[in-house]
Design a protein around this motif. Structure first.
Motif, mmCIF file in Angstrom:
data_model
loop_
_atom_site.group_PDB
_atom_site.id
_atom_site.type_symbol
_atom_site.label_atom_id
_atom_site.label_comp_id
_atom_site.label_asym_id
_atom_site.label_seq_id
_atom_site.Cartn_x
_atom_site.Cartn_y
_atom_site.Cartn_z
ATOM 1 N N ASN B 208 0.750 -1.374 0.029
ATOM 2 C CA ASN B 208 -0.049 -0.066 -0.081
ATOM 3 C C ASN B 208 0.776 1.387 -0.020
ATOM 4 O OD1 ASN B 208 -3.117 -0.857 1.606
ATOM 5 N ND2 ASN B 208 -2.506 -1.089 -0.361
ATOM 6 N N GLU B 209 2.013 1.194 0.465
ATOM 7 C CA GLU B 209 2.955 2.524 0.837
ATOM 8 C C GLU B 209 3.261 2.794 -0.752
ATOM 9 O OE1 GLU B 209 6.548 2.729 2.539
ATOM 10 O OE2 GLU B 209 6.334 4.758 3.281
ATOM 11 N N TYR B 210 3.543 1.726 -1.650
ATOM 12 C CA TYR B 210 4.221 1.896 -2.968
ATOM 13 C C TYR B 210 2.961 2.488 -3.869
ATOM 14 C CZ TYR B 210 8.023 -0.926 -1.608
ATOM 15 O OH TYR B 210 9.165 -1.426 -0.767
ATOM 16 N N GLU B 212 0.263 3.999 -2.776
ATOM 17 C CA GLU B 212 -0.107 5.666 -2.271
ATOM 18 C C GLU B 212 0.999 6.852 -3.033
ATOM 19 O OE1 GLU B 212 0.859 6.370 1.906
ATOM 20 O OE2 GLU B 212 -0.391 4.768 2.618
ATOM 21 N N SER B 303 0.927 12.467 -6.122
ATOM 22 C CA SER B 303 1.789 11.694 -5.130
ATOM 23 C C SER B 303 3.220 11.081 -5.933
ATOM 24 C CB SER B 303 0.828 10.182 -4.707
ATOM 25 O OG SER B 303 0.577 9.647 -5.974
ATOM 26 N N THR B 307 6.840 11.339 -3.927
ATOM 27 C CA THR B 307 7.382 9.859 -3.821
ATOM 28 C C THR B 307 8.794 10.068 -2.857
ATOM 29 O OG1 THR B 307 6.508 9.092 -5.647
ATOM 30 C CG2 THR B 307 8.077 7.626 -4.499
ATOM 31 N N VAL B 311 11.004 4.905 -1.039
ATOM 32 C CA VAL B 311 10.079 4.091 -1.860
ATOM 33 C C VAL B 311 10.182 3.842 -3.219
ATOM 34 C CG1 VAL B 311 7.615 4.070 -2.069
ATOM 35 C CG2 VAL B 311 8.324 4.878 0.158
#
Ligand code: SF4
Ligand code: SF4
Lengths: 472, 333
Positions: B208-210, B212, B303, B307, B311
Motif C-alpha cells: 500500500n505505501e508503494y 500511495e 503523489s 514519492t 519508496v
C-alpha cells in the motif's frame, strides 16, 4: 465371462471408471476410462505466451505447482533464459513442498483408509488400522491435516499461496526471501521433520533414506511403532509386494538435480530421449490420427467415435507403455532399496508406496539444505524476452510422475500447447497395436466382483492417480 | 448439518485448499460445529457401488441432507448431452445429477469460480464444452439451474467464488449456515458471501505505501505496487485476501505477483495478458472501484511528485535497499 463396471473411485483426484472382464472371479481384461474432458490445450491457443503461467496451474489442484514449473520451463526454453541460483532454489523448494505434501496426503487420506474397511475385520491389524486410518474419523487424519497445513505455510512465504501460484516465472520466482524468512522456512521444515519422525517413520529421516534392501527394510520395521512400519506389516500380510505389477518399464524426466532422467527396463537404465515420445488417440474420443510427437500433437474431440472408451490419450515411449511416478523416479535413479524390490517382485503396490515415503524421508533434508543455500539480497528472478516465433519444452516431475509441456509460439501468441501428465502415462488406454496401459496391465489376474476383497482399490490408488490432469 | 459434495469440470483445487484450513484439523473443526459429510469424492471411504447407493438415496429423497456443495464447472456439451462428464460407474451426466440433487438440498453452494460462473472451461474460444456455472454464465444469471432457482432454504446458489477458494471462505460459510442460517442480505449481487466479498484485495496489501506514492514495480519480483505495470486488479477484486492470510502468511501480493481477480466472473479472459496492465495514454484502464478517473489521475500525478526516495528506489528491486530513516533523539533541536 462377465463384465462389471467399477466407479466412481473416490480418494483419487478426479473421476475414474474401470470396466473389468471377469472369468471365475478373476480379471481377464481391464479398460480404464477417464470420464471427464477438460480441454485446456485449446484454452491456451491464441493467448499471450506468459498467460500459460496463470492458466496451467488450474489444470490440477493437487499438482498445480508442477504444472506451473513445466510451463515456466517451456517458456524459459523458448526465451533462452536461465533462472538465477536463488530462483532455482526457490523453485525446487516450491515444487518439493507440493510433492511432499502430495505424498503425505496420498498415504494418509487416499491410500490407507482402504485397510480400515470391514472387509479386513478378521486380520490381526484391523482394529488398530481402523482406529488410526478410517476415512475422515481416524486419529491419523486429525494429526495429519494440521501437520500438512503447517508444512504448506512454506508456500505462504515462497509462493504467496497454494494451490495456484503465479510466483514461478521462467527466470525464477517473484518472491525474494529475506534473511528473517529464511529462518522461518527452516523452522517450518524442522516442525514437519519432527512430525514425520514421530508419527510416520518412528525413526530419523536419514535412517529411512539409508535403507538399501528389502531385507533391511523389513528388519528395520519389525516391531517398530509408526505408520510406515504399520503399513509394511499390512503389506506383508496381504502380499502387496506381489500385487499390481505392470510391465516394469519405467520413465522419469529427472528432478531437483538429485534424481536423473532416464528409462529403465529389464535391469538396465537407458538415457532418456524426449524425441521418442508419441501420443496415440486410437481408443480415445479424439480424432483418429497416426501417433504424434507432442510438439506436433492435436487434441480434437470426436465424441461419437466407435471403439473409444476414454478421454485419455495413450502416451508411448519408443512405442511402449511406461510407468511413471515415485517408483519410476527412484528405480531410474538407481535407488538400491527400490531396485531390490523391483528386481525381486516387480513393480507392486508395496514398492510404489515405499518409493513415495522414502522420497519424503530424503527430500526434507534436501529442502533444509536448499533453504540454507538461499542468499538473501541476491536476485531471485532473471529477466528475459519472449520471441515472437519459437518453441519450448518443459519436462518436470510431479509427485505422481513425469509431466511434459510442449509449446509453440507464432506471431507472439501460443499456437500449440500439448501436455502429457503422469496419469496420462499410467492410466493410458490401449493404443493402435492394442497394447494396454500400465493400470490395465496391473489389474490382470486379480480377484474382483461380488465378495472379493478391495484389492483393485489398492492397486488403483497405489499409482496415486490424478484424473483431472489426465484429461487436461 | 449434512453436506454432500460433488466434483465436475474443475481441478479439485478447492478441496485441496479446503484441507489447508487452519489452525485446527478441518475434520475436527467441522465435527464440533455439527457438520458432517454425507459423501465427499476425495475424502470419504465409500467407493464404487457403495458411493452410488448414497448418491441415489440422496437423489430420491430417502437420505436427507442439507447442503449440496458442487466443485467444478457444469459441462453441458457436446450438443447439450452432458457427455463431457459422465458419472463414473453410472454413465449419467453430472449435470443431471446436480440438477436432481439441487432439488433436494436446503442450500446449494458453488465451491470456486468455475462452479459459480463457468471458469476456464467456459473460456475456450467458442465454449465447445458448453460449460457454465450453477446459476451464472459468466456475468449473466442463468447457468445450469437457471436465474430463478431457489433452494428449499429460500436462497439462490451461494457462490463461494475464488480460484481456488480460500479454506476460510468455505469453512466459515458452512459454520454460519449451521449456526444461524443465511439470508439474501448476506450475499452480494453476484451471490458471494459478503463477509469476504465485501472487501477489496487492495485492503491490507503490504504494498500500500508503494500504491500511495505510485511507486510501481517494473518487472517480476520487484517490491513496488503491481497495479501500474504488472496487471494487479487488487483495487477492483472483491475478496479479503490481504486481510486474511493464505497458507499462514501469504497472499498473491505477498507472493510478489498480481491479483488476477480470481473471485470475479470472467477473470479467465481479461482481454489482455494477465501480467500486464492495459493502458490508454499511459493511464491504466482498470481504475480502482469507486474512484472517479479525474481524481485518480490528479492524485497519481501529485503523489508521484512527492514519492520519497526510499519508496521509489525500493519499488524496483526485490529486496529493500533503503531503510526508513530513524529520527534523531531530542527532536526539533
Ligand atoms: S499491488 Fe495491487 S493490491 Fe497491492 S497495493 Fe498495488 S494495486 Fe493494491
Ligand atoms: S489476490 Fe486476487 S487472484 Fe489472488 S486469491 Fe485473492 S482474488 Fe484471487
Amino acid at each position: 465371462m462377465s463384465r462389471i463396471v467399477v466407479g466412481p473411485f473416490n480418494r483419487v483426484e478426479g473421476d475414474l471408471e474401470v470396466s473389468l472382464e471377469l472369468e471365475g472371479g478373476r480379471i481377464q481384461a481391464a479398460h480404464v476410462n477417464s470420464p471427464l474432458f477438460r480441454g485446456f490445450e485449446q484454452i491456451l491457443v491464441g493467448r499471450a505466451p506468459l498467460d500459460a503461467l496463470a492458466i496451467v496451474p488450474r489444470i490440477c489442484g493437487i499438482c498445480s505447482v508442477a504444472q506451473s514449473a513445466a510451463a515456466a520451463t517451456a517458456l524459459a526454453d523458448a526465451m533462452g533464459v536461465t533462472p538465477t541460483p536463488n530462483g532455482l532454489l526457490a523453485r525446487h523448494l516450491i515444487q518439493a513442498t507440493e510433492n511432499m505434501a502430495d505424498h503425505l496426503t496420498h498415504f494418509y487420506l487416499f491410500f490407507m483408509p482402504d485397510f480400515a474397511r470391514p472387509d479386513y475385520v478378521d486380520r490381526s491389524w484391523h482394529a488398530a488400522t481402523a482406529e488410526r486410518f478410517t476415512a475422515i474419523k481416524g486419529s491419523a487424519a486429525a494429526e495429519v491435516l494440521p501437520a500438512r497445513a503447517s508444512f504448506l505455510r512454506l508456500m505462504g512465504f515462497l509462493a504467496g499461496r497454494w494451490p495456484h501460484t503465479l510466483a514461478i516465472q521462467p527466470g525464477g520466482s517473484t518472491r525474494a526471501i529475506t534473511a528473517g524468512e529464511r529462518i522461518r522456512l527452516l523452522a517450518l521444515l524442522r516442525e514437519f521433520r519432527s512430525f514425520l519422525e514421530r508419527r510416520l517413520f518412528g525413526d530419523a529421516l536419514e535412517r529411512i533414506g539409508q535403507l538399501a534392501s528389502k531385507a533391511e527394510l523389513l528388519a528395520w520395521a519389525d516391531g517398530r511403532a509408526g505408520d510406515f512400519p504399520a503399513f509394511l506389516k499390512i503389506a506383508g500380510d496381504l502380499g502387496l509386494e506381489r500385487i499390481g505389477r505392470a510391465d516394469d518399464r519405467f520413465l522419469s524426466h529427472g528432478a531437483y538435480g538429485l534424481f536423473p532422467a532416464g528409462t529403465w527396463q529389464q535391469g538396465k537404465t537407458v538415457a532418456f530421449a524426449p524425441a521418442l515420445i508419441t501420443e496415440d488417440t486410437e481408443r480415445a474420443w479424439l480424432l483418429a490420427d497416426q501417433p504424434r510427437h507432442p510438439a506436433a500433437g492435436e487434441t480434437i474431440v470426436a465424441a461419437d467415435k466407435a471403439d473409444a472408451y476414454t478421454w485419455c490419450k495413450a502416451p508411448r515411449y519408443a512405442g511402449r507403455a511406461h510407468e511413471v511416478g515415485a517408483l519410476a523416479r527412484q528405480v531410474v535413479a538407481g535407488n538400491p532399496l527400490l531396485l531390490d524390490l523391483v528386481q525381486r517382485d516387480g513393480g507392486s503396490v508395496m514398492a510404489r508406496v515405499v518409493a513415495r515415503l522414502q522420497e519424503l524421508a530424503r527430500l526434507i533434508p534436501a529442502m533444509e539444505g536448499w533453504v540454507q543455500a538461499l542468499q538473501p539480497g541476491d536476485s531471485f528472478c532473471a529477466q528475459g524476452v519472449l520471441p515472437d516465433e519459437g518453441s519450448g519444452v518443459g519436462l518436470v516431475e510431479a509427485a505422481r510422475g513425469s509431466l511434459g509441456h510442449w509449446l509453440t509460439i507464432r506471431r507472439g501468441r501460443i499456437e500449440r500447447y500439448q501436455i502429457i501428465a503422469p496419469t496420462t502415462w499410467n492410466f493410458s488406454p490401449r493404443d493402435a497395436s492394442n497394447q494396454e496401459g500400465p493400470l490395465e496391465k496391473a489389474l490382470l489376474g486379480l480377484a474382483a466382483g461380488e465378495g472379493a476383497p478391495p484389492t483393485i482399490q489398492h492397486v488403483v490408488r497405489s499409482f496415486d492417480p490424478c484424473m483431472v490432469c489426465t484429461v487436461h | 448439518m449434512k453436506v454432500l459434495w460433488l466434483q465436475s469440470g474443475g481441478c479439485g483445487g478447492c478441496t485441496q485448499s479446503l484441507l489447508c484450513s487452519e489452525p485446527r484439523s478441518l475434520f475436527d473443526e467441522l465435527r464440533d460445529a455439527g457438520i458432517e459429510f454425507v459423501w465427499h469424492p476425495a475424502l470419504s471411504e465409500a467407493s464404487g457401488g457403495e458411493a452410488l447407493a448414497v448418491l441415489e438415496a440422496c437423489t430420491s429423497g430417502e437420505l436427507a441432507f442439507d447442503v449440496l456443495c458442487v466443485e467444478g464447472a457444469m459441462l453441458r456439451g457436446p450438443n447439450g448431452s452432458g457427455r463431457f462428464h459422465l458419472m463414473a460407474g453410472n454413465g449419467r451426466p453430472l449435470t443431471e445429477w446436480v440438477t436432481r440433487l439441487a432439488g433436494h438440498a436446503k442450500w446449494v453452494f458453488a465451491i470456486g469460480s468455475c462452479t459459480a460462473y463457468g471458469g476456464f472451461s467456459a473460456n475456450t474460444p467458442g465454449n465447445p464444452l458448453e460449460a457454465c456455472g450453477l446459476q451464472y454464465d459468466e456475468q449473466t444469471p442463468g447457468g445450469l439451474l437457471g436465474a430463478d432457482f431457489r433452494s428449499a432454504g429460500g436462497l439462490p446458489v451461494v457462490n463461494i467464488a475464488g480460484c481456488p477458494t480460500h479454506p476460510g471462505w468455505i469453512v466459515e460459510s458452512l459454520q454460519k449456515l449451521a449456526l444461524e442460517g443465511m439470508a439474501d442480505t448476506d450475499l452480494d449481487e453476484l451471490g458471494r458471501p459478503l463477509f469476504y466479498a465485501g472487501e477489496l484485495v487492495h485492503h491490507g496489501c503490504p504494498r500500500n505505501e508503494y500504491y500511495e506514492f505510485k511507486a510501481s514495480a517494473e518487472k517480476q519480483s520487484d517490491l513496488g505496487c503491481l497495479m501500474e505495470n504488472l496487471g494487479c486488479k487488487g483495487t477492483q477484486a472483491h475478496a479479503d485476501c490481504n486481510l486474511r492470510a493464505w497458507n499462514g502468511s501469504g497472499s498473491c501480493l505477498r507472493g510478489g505477483f498480481a491479483c488476477i481477480a480470481c473471485t470475479e466472473p470472467g477473470f479467465e479472459s481479461p482481454g489482455h495478458a494477465f501480467q500486464e496492465t492495459p493502458k490508454v495514454a499511459g493511464i491504466p484502464i482498470g481504475l480502482p472501484s469507486d474512484m472517479p478517473k479525474a481524481w485518480f489521475v490528479a492524485l497519481a500525478a501529485l503523489s508521484k511528485s512527492a514519492t520519497p526516495k526510499r519508496v521509489r528506489d525500493n519499488a524496483v528491486v526485490d529486496h529493500l535497499v533503503l531503510r526508513p530513516a530513524i529520527k534523531k533523539k531530542g527532536g526539533g533541536k
